[in-house]
Scaffold this active site. Structure first.
Site, PDB file in Angstrom:
ATOM      1  N   ASP A  30     -15.542  -4.838  -1.811  1.00  0.00           N
ATOM      2  CA  ASP A  30     -15.546  -3.872  -2.920  1.00  0.00           C
ATOM      3  C   ASP A  30     -14.412  -4.076  -3.920  1.00  0.00           C
ATOM      4  OD1 ASP A  30     -13.469  -3.100  -1.288  1.00  0.00           O
ATOM      5  OD2 ASP A  30     -14.178  -1.068  -0.912  1.00  0.00           O
ATOM      6  N   HIS A  31     -13.305  -4.703  -3.477  1.00  0.00           N
ATOM      7  CA  HIS A  31     -12.129  -4.787  -4.356  1.00  0.00           C
ATOM      8  C   HIS A  31     -12.177  -5.974  -5.319  1.00  0.00           C
ATOM      9  CE1 HIS A  31     -10.329  -1.637  -2.034  1.00  0.00           C
ATOM     10  NE2 HIS A  31      -9.139  -1.802  -2.559  1.00  0.00           N
ATOM     11  N   ASP A  95      -6.883   0.431   4.194  1.00  0.00           N
ATOM     12  CA  ASP A  95      -6.848   0.889   2.815  1.00  0.00           C
ATOM     13  C   ASP A  95      -6.290   2.301   2.825  1.00  0.00           C
ATOM     14  OD1 ASP A  95      -8.210   0.146  -0.031  1.00  0.00           O
ATOM     15  OD2 ASP A  95      -8.189   2.313   0.321  1.00  0.00           O
ATOM     16  N   ARG A 392      -5.662   7.617  -8.205  1.00  0.00           N
ATOM     17  CA  ARG A 392      -4.325   7.058  -8.383  1.00  0.00           C
ATOM     18  C   ARG A 392      -4.162   6.691  -9.846  1.00  0.00           C
ATOM     19  NH1 ARG A 392      -2.537   3.617  -3.184  1.00  0.00           N
ATOM     20  NH2 ARG A 392      -2.166   5.685  -2.308  1.00  0.00           N
ATOM     21  N   SER A 596       5.779  -0.642   2.747  1.00  0.00           N
ATOM     22  CA  SER A 596       4.408  -0.672   3.252  1.00  0.00           C
ATOM     23  C   SER A 596       4.355  -1.383   4.587  1.00  0.00           C
ATOM     24  CB  SER A 596       3.512  -1.405   2.258  1.00  0.00           C
ATOM     25  OG  SER A 596       3.781  -2.785   2.302  1.00  0.00           O
ATOM     26  N   ARG A 598       2.739  -4.024   5.042  1.00  0.00           N
ATOM     27  CA  ARG A 598       2.322  -5.385   4.676  1.00  0.00           C
ATOM     28  C   ARG A 598       2.814  -6.428   5.688  1.00  0.00           C
ATOM     29  NH1 ARG A 598       4.098  -6.196  -1.258  1.00  0.00           N
ATOM     30  NH2 ARG A 598       2.837  -4.325  -1.395  1.00  0.00           N
TER      31      ARG A 598
HETATM   32 FE1  F3S Z   1     -11.367   1.216  -4.240  1.00  0.00          FE
HETATM   33 FE2  F3S Z   1      -9.943   2.734  -5.811  1.00  0.00          FE
HETATM   34 FE3  F3S Z   1     -10.950   3.678  -3.673  1.00  0.00          FE
HETATM   35  S1  F3S Z   1      -9.488   0.666  -5.219  1.00  0.00           S
HETATM   36  S2  F3S Z   1     -11.091   2.010  -2.236  1.00  0.00           S
HETATM   37  S3  F3S Z   1     -12.091   2.964  -5.398  1.00  0.00           S
HETATM   38  S4  F3S Z   1      -8.912   4.022  -4.421  1.00  0.00           S
END
Ligand code: F3S
Length: 713
Positions: A30-31, A95, A392, A596, A598
């Protein structure tokens, strides 16, 4: 795991040599999809750009019995809510918005890749026991107020640090008035106040959602165990006795909120926005409105936004701002398309993007200005305002432009603002002009929690269903799928196990750098442009400690190569030492490795030949990560000794006590300093460690995964 963090987690898991993951695991692509023109073409382009990453993840998923969700299938947290989340269960996700599943009564915790590897490889997973912050909800949302406004309001109260070290547990009669996906939105954004996770008690909204998503049997099981999934009566009667902190929120009185720019806790009721815009000199115009993301892309969210769009269409007007929609999953996309909601949004000018993170994570080629290239200075736009239903809003997060002011609101408020084109627009009090120039007021949104029961959710295109493996060891052994990594790849590299400890003391270590002041995981392994190398340890190691301040030279990213006598960058010198087989250590100040989880921040130094890190103190998670990777974390017995050491090339360090390493026993460092005239001085420094018996085994084997691999074979 999402596709960015899954790369190194899978590469590490491979070292365990386990035939399958110890817990059910899924990967979600997804990213890595950049939002540009349309859902179809953007996914097609991502498949070209990131083919090696997707091929690798898919082949690993097939090999290890992991469910694989292809690019275009949706955003991890929405898919988890639709398919995996269940009341009373525990989940780790790589995540930070994993807590979204708290909307289904699950304890869902966002972790780094190293923690995911622990879970997959059956290594104990550690968490400092969190406190519990109770939020008591009373009343019922009304008018334009939505679940998003609950968390936008709380973010203002708690600030970005107020939830740190806490689980936020919602309770009280107001919880029963919310939809499951609304509760998901609230839990999702608990990450913005630093909470470990957030959770709602099991209720009828969750049961309805489970039934609508083909899991009535889970609702039936949860009904049976409901007493365990809700606060006990004494807790409800006297919450302040049972929670570490209690916050009260009356939903009857909650107004729509808008938070930002640049931080999610800069919060206010929408009604105060006009004054603030003037005071702050913020732009009047909204350049782009964005709805969707993992935070606000439910069926209910879309019905509320579409109800606003229909009112506007009936008056013959379109959105004045660019208006973008990212559905959270293929199921949401297909269902809102079938039910005409997509059409409602498109009628006022919306563009529907791929079911992916897109602009939320900066994967956005903005096209609303002349400078359409993401990440470049955009002088045509200058300071500009965007409003999103995301979670965010750090500076430059969405479009790479530091001058873009990003505000957060509910999808229906974003839709109303996109229609007006004004940041000061408050649909509760203000009017729009219809096609004939006559003023009219929007009615409050009218949503539908779930699709009609007879039609249910449309699962969408079958190509986006996961590839499901039979996770039995026998099946996997018979089906020995090769993992696809091109040896010439610049983005992926199969990991070699780190060498095991030789059984003796650590001898003649060079001091690569003595770090002054703050040294976070960002200083140790920077993000930004380096993210593309997350799956390639050698390439990403070129950023090791580039943010660290050298206490001897007073410069950032500088180190002395003691072989050549020349100054270089820290990774340059580290690489040279690695090539020459020279072991080294780092000396650092307080709270080394904060930030983090990481794992790269521990793996990279280890890869370059780091044997120990000596600090005044460690951030706890990073200290554990170092242990997992076979690096010895030591702290000064006497902090003053930090001042006796230098990385100016005159000192070497050997250990005394490592050959007989035991919990609680000190390790002494024998420091040899060579003077300009060639004479030498020796002195000793006492250090402490926090290694347990188990962790000492990790160290002996070279890493925790080496230990697992030795037990596997
Ligand atoms: Fe993707 Fe934004 Fe959610 S990066 S996982 S939609 S916080």
């Amino acid at each position: 795991m999402q596709d960015a963090s899954a790369q190194m987690a899978i590469l590490q898991f491979m070292l365990s040599r386990l035939p399958t993951t110890a817990v059910p695991t899924s990967i979600h692509c997804d990213h890595l999809i950049e939002a540009y023109q349309s859902a179809e073409s953007d996914v097609a382009q991502a498949l070209v750009t990131n083919r090696e990453i997707f091929d690798f993840l898919q082949s690993a998923a097939e090999k290890y019995g992991v469910e694989f969700w292809k690019p275009g299938s949706g955003i991890i947290h929405q898919i988890v809510l639709e398919n995996y989340a269940a009341p009373g269960t525990l989940m780790l996700g790589t995540d930070s918005h994993t807590p979204n599943a708290g909307g289904l009564g699950m304890l869902a915790i966002g972790v780094g890749g190293a923690d995911a590897v622990d879970a997959m490889a059956n290594i104990p997973w550690e968490l400092k026991a969190p406190k519990v912050l109770g939020v008591r909800l009373t009343g019922r949302l009304n008018g334009w107020a939505s679940p998003k406004d609950i968390i936008l309001n709380l973010a203002g109260k708690l600030t970005v640090r107020g939830g740190t070290g806490h689980i936020i547990e919602y309770f009280g009669p107001g919880t029963d008035t919310l939809s499951c996906t609304g509760m998901g939105t609230i839990c999702n954004m608990g990450a913005e106040v630093g909470a470990t996770t957030s959770v709602f008690p099991y209720n009828s909204g969750m049961a309805r959602y489970l039934a609508a998503t083909r899991r009535a049997h889970i609702a039936a099981a949860a009904d049976q165990a409901a007493g365990f999934l809700r606060p006990d009566e004494p807790v409800i009667a006297a919450p302040e006795k049972h929670y570490d902190q209690v916050i009260e929120l009356d939903l009857d009185r909650l107004e729509p909120h808008i938070n930002g720019p640049f931080t999610p806790d800069f919060s206010r009721p929408l009604s105060t926005m006009k004054t603030l815009i003037k005071e702050q000199g913020w732009p009047e115009d909204v350049s782009v409105g964005l709805i969707g993301s993992c935070t606000n892309s439910s069926y209910e969210d879309m019905t509320r936004a579409a109800s606003i769009a229909r009112q506007a269409a009936a008056k013959g007007i379109h959105a004045k701002s660019q208006f973008l929609v990212t559905p959270g999953s293929e199921q949401v996309r297909a269902t809102i398309a079938r039910d005409g909601l997509t059409g409602d949004l498109e009628t006022i000018g919306a563009t529907v993007l791929a079911n992916a993170c897109g602009p939320c994570i900066g994967q956005w080629k903005r096209t609303d200005g002349d400078h359409a290239t993401r990440g470049e200075e955009r002088p045509d736009l200058g300071p500009n305002a965007i409003v999103s239903s995301f979670n965010r809003n750090f500076r430059a997060r969405n479009d790479g432009n530091a001058q873009t002011m990003n505000f957060l609101a509910s999808p229906e408020i974003v839709t109303a603002m996109a229609l007006s084109g004004r940041l000061s627009f408050n649909p509760v009090t203000d009017t729009l002009l219809d096609a004939d120039g006559k003023p009219f007021k929007l009615d409050p949104p009218c949503g539908q929690e779930l699709p009609d029961a007879t039609a249910g959710f449309d699962e969408g295109r079958t190509v986006y269903r996961p590839i499901v493996q039979d996770p039995t060891e026998a099946n996997l052994a018979a089906n020995d799928v090769p993992i696809k990594v091109d040896p010439k790849s610049q983005r992926l590299q199969i990991l070699e196990p780190f060498p095991a400890w030789n059984g003796g003391e650590l001898e003649d270590l060079r001091i690569l750098v003595k770090v002054a002041g703050k040294c976070t995981t960002d200083h140790i392994s920077a993000a930004g442009q380096w993210l593309k190398y997350k799956g390639h340890l050698e390439n990403i190691a070129h950023n090791t400690l580039i943010g660290a301040l050298n206490a001897d030279t007073g410069k950032v990213n500088s180190a002395l190569n003691t072989v050549t006598g020349e100054l270089g960058t820290i990774p340059e010198v580290g690489m040279a030492y690695r090539a020459a087989g020279i072991p080294w250590l780092v000396i650092a100040d307080h709270n080394y490795g904060e930030g983090s989880a990481r794992e790269h921040a521990a793996m990279q130094p280890r890869y370059l030949g780091c044997q120990l890190i000596l600090t005044k103190s460690f951030a706890r998670i990073h200290e554990t990560n170092l242990k997992k990777q076979g690096v010895l974390p030591l702290t000064f017995r006497d902090e003053q000794d930090y001042d006796r050491l230098t990385g100016d090339g005159t000192m070497t360090v050997s250990t005394q006590g490592v050959a007989d390493l035991r919990p609680g026993c000190p390790v002494y460092l024998q420091v040899t300093q060579t003077r300009p005239d060639g004479s030498q001085e020796r002195f000793q420094i006492e250090t402490k460690h926090t290694m347990s018996e188990d962790q000492i085994e990790w160290f002996k084997h070279g890493s925790a995964l080496n230990l697992i691999a030795s037990l596997t074979n």
